[in-house]
Design a protein around this motif. Structure first.
Motif, mmCIF file in Angstrom:
data_model
loop_
_atom_site.group_PDB
_atom_site.id
_atom_site.type_symbol
_atom_site.label_atom_id
_atom_site.label_comp_id
_atom_site.label_asym_id
_atom_site.label_seq_id
_atom_site.Cartn_x
_atom_site.Cartn_y
_atom_site.Cartn_z
ATOM 1 N N ASP A 215 0.460 -0.328 1.572
ATOM 2 C CA ASP A 215 1.474 0.090 0.599
ATOM 3 C C ASP A 215 1.358 -0.763 -0.657
ATOM 4 O O ASP A 215 2.284 -1.456 -1.061
ATOM 5 N N GLU A 216 0.175 -0.691 -1.242
ATOM 6 C CA GLU A 216 -0.130 -1.472 -2.437
ATOM 7 C C GLU A 216 -0.776 -0.555 -3.473
ATOM 8 O O GLU A 216 -1.558 0.328 -3.131
ATOM 9 N N PRO A 217 -0.478 -0.767 -4.756
ATOM 10 C CA PRO A 217 -1.096 0.086 -5.785
ATOM 11 C C PRO A 217 -2.598 -0.154 -5.862
ATOM 12 O O PRO A 217 -3.089 -1.234 -5.506
ATOM 13 N N PRO A 218 -3.344 0.831 -6.332
ATOM 14 C CA PRO A 218 -4.795 0.657 -6.479
ATOM 15 C C PRO A 218 -5.128 -0.465 -7.458
ATOM 16 O O PRO A 218 -4.388 -0.716 -8.417
ATOM 17 N N HIS A 219 -6.241 -1.130 -7.201
ATOM 18 C CA HIS A 219 -6.761 -2.123 -8.144
ATOM 19 C C HIS A 219 -8.231 -1.813 -8.379
ATOM 20 O O HIS A 219 -8.772 -0.843 -7.831
ATOM 21 N N GLU A 220 -8.905 -2.603 -9.182
ATOM 22 C CA GLU A 220 -10.244 -2.234 -9.647
ATOM 23 C C GLU A 220 -11.284 -2.183 -8.530
ATOM 24 O O GLU A 220 -12.328 -1.540 -8.683
ATOM 25 N N GLU A 221 -11.012 -2.856 -7.377
ATOM 26 C CA GLU A 221 -11.960 -2.812 -6.272
ATOM 27 C C GLU A 221 -11.387 -2.101 -5.044
ATOM 28 O O GLU A 221 -11.902 -2.250 -3.936
ATOM 29 N N SER A 222 -10.350 -1.304 -5.238
ATOM 30 C CA SER A 222 -9.864 -0.454 -4.148
ATOM 31 C C SER A 222 -10.955 0.555 -3.796
ATOM 32 O O SER A 222 -11.706 1.001 -4.662
ATOM 33 N N GLU A 223 -11.020 0.903 -2.513
ATOM 34 C CA GLU A 223 -12.069 1.824 -2.063
ATOM 35 C C GLU A 223 -11.543 3.218 -1.734
ATOM 36 O O GLU A 223 -12.244 4.206 -1.919
ATOM 37 N N ARG A 224 -10.324 3.309 -1.232
ATOM 38 C CA ARG A 224 -9.754 4.601 -0.841
ATOM 39 C C ARG A 224 -8.373 4.721 -1.473
ATOM 40 O O ARG A 224 -7.516 3.856 -1.271
ATOM 41 N N ILE A 225 -8.166 5.792 -2.231
ATOM 42 C CA ILE A 225 -6.904 5.984 -2.946
ATOM 43 C C ILE A 225 -6.127 7.126 -2.297
ATOM 44 O O ILE A 225 -6.676 8.197 -2.046
ATOM 45 N N PHE A 226 -4.854 6.880 -2.030
ATOM 46 C CA PHE A 226 -3.971 7.869 -1.432
ATOM 47 C C PHE A 226 -2.979 8.391 -2.465
ATOM 48 O O PHE A 226 -2.439 7.611 -3.264
ATOM 49 N N TYR A 227 -2.739 9.688 -2.403
ATOM 50 C CA TYR A 227 -1.775 10.330 -3.293
ATOM 51 C C TYR A 227 -0.741 11.074 -2.448
ATOM 52 O O TYR A 227 -1.113 11.891 -1.604
ATOM 53 N N GLN A 228 0.516 10.773 -2.685
ATOM 54 C CA GLN A 228 1.613 11.513 -2.058
ATOM 55 C C GLN A 228 2.396 12.176 -3.164
ATOM 56 O O GLN A 228 2.961 11.507 -4.035
ATOM 57 N N VAL A 229 2.402 13.516 -3.149
ATOM 58 C CA VAL A 229 3.024 14.271 -4.232
ATOM 59 C C VAL A 229 3.916 15.360 -3.647
ATOM 60 O O VAL A 229 3.773 15.764 -2.492
ATOM 61 N N CYS A 230 4.834 15.847 -4.460
ATOM 62 C CA CYS A 230 5.839 16.797 -3.991
ATOM 63 C C CYS A 230 5.869 18.017 -4.897
ATOM 64 O O CYS A 230 5.743 17.906 -6.120
ATOM 65 N N LYS A 231 6.078 19.191 -4.307
ATOM 66 C CA LYS A 231 6.213 20.432 -5.074
ATOM 67 C C LYS A 231 7.615 20.550 -5.614
ATOM 68 O O LYS A 231 8.582 20.420 -4.839
#
Length: 246
Positions: A230-246
């Protein structure tokens, strides 16, 4: 010929043993506010590992995948667990016939196999249309750091005594894309090895690009995090998760 996930289906589960599917299930449960009775669309379901976990927690699951071999394994898995999961062979960018879902998930960088920007937009738009108002989409993708830096450190090798592979990756024609050739060697019961080859092409986009695509479609961004934390992406993050709502 560009082939992916054909004979690979027979060894997929063994090679993906390190993927924390239980954590993914928890992420979906948190995003959905519980799973019991929820209608969930598992896009790029592979061999049905995640679909089965969600169904065991009371969700009504539909899984789709482009690979008939993967779908066959997924159906066998659901049958073995006596779970009424529906599996459909369909490319995610041509998603159709689904509506009023509470949750959609595109797990384990499956979206990265859609390499054209307009097809990514089409996929996300079709997912948007498949969700009910207030429905949630959760997906993960490779970071641009992973495609541009980490994948370029190959070749990569693997050997667990039964399965071996040599994985050669090179930069694709499009920005943040990776062209991979994999040679697999699988030992049979008689001790002899069978070889098969896979060709994979993946592409990702920057966080800003994904946010722009999602918001233009109509999604609201709920959270973006990285690397199973539960941490924001940084320059060496490898996998990015997106949780979005309609």
């Amino acid at each position: 010929m560009n082939r992916a996930y054909s004979e690979f289906a027979s060894v997929y589960d063994e090679l993906m043993a390190d993927i924390p599917y239980d954590i993914y299930t928890e992420l979906i449960q948190l995003a959905a506010g519980g799973l019991d009775g929820k209608k969930i669309l598992d896009i790029g379901c592979g061999t049905g590992l995640l679909s089965v976990k969600l169904a065991k927690m009371g969700a009504n699951v539909t899984g789709i995948d482009i690979s008939p071999e993967m779908i066959t394994v997924a159906k066998q898995r659901a049958y073995a667990h006596s779970l009424p999961i529906i599996f459909v062979e369909q490319p995610m960018q041509h998603l159709e016939g689904f509506e009023e879902y509470d949750v959609a998930v595109i797990p384990i960088d499956s979206l990265n196999y859609v390499v054209e920007r307009d097809e990514v937009i089409s996929t996300l738009t079709k997912v948007y249309n498949a969700l009910k108002a207030g429905g949630v989409l959760l997906f993960d993708v490779h970071s641009t750091f992973k495609t541009d830096e980490i994948f370029m450190e190959g070749p990569f090798t693997f050997d667990n005594g039964r399965i071996s592979y040599i994985w050669e990756a090179e930069e694709g024609d499009k920005p943040h894309s990776v062209y991979s050739e994999l040679a697999f060697f699988v030992r049979n019961a008689d001790g002899l090895y069978k070889r098969f080859d896979e060709v994979h092409l993946q592409r990702t986009f920057s966080v800003q690009d994904y946010v722009e695509m999602l918001e233009n479609i109509g999604f609201s961004i709920e959270r973006i995090f990285s690397d199973w934390e539960d941490e924001p992406p940084h320059e060496e993050s490898e996998r990015i998760f997106y949780q979005v709502c309609k």
